[in-house]
Design an enzyme around this catalytic site. Structure first.
Site, PDB file in Angstrom:
ATOM      1  N   SER A  47      37.325  47.114  44.322  1.00 27.67           N
ATOM      2  CA  SER A  47      37.509  47.899  45.487  1.00 27.67           C
ATOM      3  C   SER A  47      38.556  49.232  45.336  1.00 27.67           C
ATOM      4  O   SER A  47      38.335  50.166  45.970  1.00 27.67           O
ATOM      5  CB  SER A  47      38.690  46.899  46.333  1.00 27.67           C
ATOM      6  OG  SER A  47      39.805  46.723  45.637  1.00 27.67           O
TER       7      SER A  47
ATOM      8  N   HIS B 287      48.475  48.972  37.114  1.00 26.55           N
ATOM      9  CA  HIS B 287      48.814  47.706  36.872  1.00 26.55           C
ATOM     10  C   HIS B 287      49.487  47.360  38.211  1.00 26.55           C
ATOM     11  O   HIS B 287      50.262  48.244  38.859  1.00 26.55           O
ATOM     12  CB  HIS B 287      49.730  47.815  35.980  1.00 26.55           C
ATOM     13  CG  HIS B 287      50.316  46.274  35.618  1.00 26.55           C
ATOM     14  ND1 HIS B 287      49.511  45.413  34.881  1.00 26.55           N
ATOM     15  CD2 HIS B 287      51.501  45.591  36.086  1.00 26.55           C
ATOM     16  CE1 HIS B 287      50.095  44.333  35.032  1.00 26.55           C
ATOM     17  NE2 HIS B 287      51.273  44.473  35.517  1.00 26.55           N
TER      18      HIS B 287
ATOM     19  N   LEU C  21      39.339  44.291  32.116  1.00 25.69           N
ATOM     20  CA  LEU C  21      40.055  43.256  31.481  1.00 25.69           C
ATOM     21  C   LEU C  21      40.206  43.078  29.884  1.00 25.69           C
ATOM     22  O   LEU C  21      41.044  42.254  29.279  1.00 25.69           O
ATOM     23  CB  LEU C  21      39.741  41.984  32.116  1.00 25.69           C
ATOM     24  CG  LEU C  21      40.108  41.663  33.668  1.00 25.69           C
ATOM     25  CD1 LEU C  21      39.655  40.433  34.160  1.00 25.69           C
ATOM     26  CD2 LEU C  21      41.746  41.809  33.943  1.00 25.69           C
TER      27      LEU C  21
HETATM   28  C1  GRF Z   1      43.712  45.685  40.955  1.00 23.56           C
HETATM   29  O1  GRF Z   1      44.865  44.947  41.167  1.00 23.56           O
HETATM   30  C2  GRF Z   1      44.202  46.531  39.701  1.00 23.56           C
HETATM   31  O2  GRF Z   1      45.838  46.965  39.686  1.00 23.56           O
HETATM   32  C3  GRF Z   1      44.133  45.456  38.659  1.00 23.56           C
HETATM   33  O3  GRF Z   1      43.032  44.549  38.833  1.00 23.56           O
HETATM   34  C4  GRF Z   1      42.689  44.763  40.244  1.00 23.56           C
HETATM   35  C5  GRF Z   1      41.427  45.387  40.502  1.00 23.56           C
HETATM   36  O4  GRF Z   1      40.913  44.872  41.767  1.00 23.56           O
HETATM   37  N1  GRF Z   1      44.173  46.187  37.243  1.00 23.56           N
HETATM   38  P1  GRF Z   1      39.544  45.652  42.315  1.00 23.56           P
HETATM   39  O5  GRF Z   1      38.695  45.078  41.228  1.00 23.56           O
HETATM   40  O6  GRF Z   1      39.734  47.420  42.230  1.00 23.56           O
HETATM   41  O7  GRF Z   1      39.199  45.241  43.621  1.00 23.56           O
END
Ligand code: GRF
Length: 194
Positions: free
Chosen positions: A16, A107, A88
């Protein structure tokens, strides 16, 4: 064809944030999202990228850790800046050297609290709730060899009244991310272009 700075988005999940970034820079002339990179070919972010016609690169954890090929490929594509949006894997030192000072991460909490290994996804928001925090938010920071320890570039906050569920906190933080991350990337790119 757009000129300017080429960025690569790295993500492992739904994407997202990647989509908010792609949307933002599709309306801007001087920054192009050149490629979306993921360690998970099944991740939602791959579908997001293909929907927007952005090239995708996927790789295994081992390939990412042991081969310099990815950094070289990105450099050949003209990518100078790397945006981690829910990626990750720890970034190997060789990759950090190749893009020194040009990697940024978001973060979903106010670092240095609630950071470090294992602090991702709902784990972060659960920990915030359990600690009865009066506020949470987002941190945008440079990436170095240690999880969540690079220089903080920006933070944005929201207040908590204690009645929010973990899911509520997650949703509120996500909205804040979508609102601010693209703009903070734009500022960072213009400050680190050379
Ligand atoms: C987000 O909350 C970001 O802060 C974290 O991982 C999440 C990723 O969400 N590091 P998305 O895949 O962008 O929906």
């Amino acid at each position: 064809m757009k000129g300017g700075t080429n960025i690569a988005i790295f993500a492992s999940g739904a994407g997202s944030n990647a989509e908010a970034i792609i949307d933002h820079f599709s309306k801007v002339d001087n920054v192009t999202v050149k490629v979306v990179c993921s360690n998970n070919p099944e991740a939602g972010v791959i579908e997001v990228a293909s929907r927007h016609g952005i090239p995708r690169l996927t790789f295994s954890k081992t390939e990412f850790n042991e081969e310099a090929a990815l950094a070289t490929t990105l450099q050949q594509l003209g990518v100078s800046h790397i945006v981690l949006a829910g990626f990750l894997l720890l970034i190997p030192e060789s990759f950090i050297r190749a893009f020194r000072g040009k990697i940024i991460n978001i973060h979903p909490a106010l670092l240095p609290k609630f950071g470090g290994k294992g602090m991702y996804g709902l784990n972060v928001h659960k920990a915030v709730k359990e600690a009865n925090e009066k506020e949470t938010g987002i941190t945008i920071h440079e990436v170095n060899e240690h999880y969540d320890k690079g220089k903080i570039l920006a933070q944005h906050r929201i207040s908590l009244n204690g009645n929010e569920s973990v899911e509520d906190i997650s949703r509120m933080v996500r909205e804040l991310e979508h609102e601010w991350f693209p703009r903070e990337i734009a500022d960072w790119v213009s400050e680190t272009q050379h």
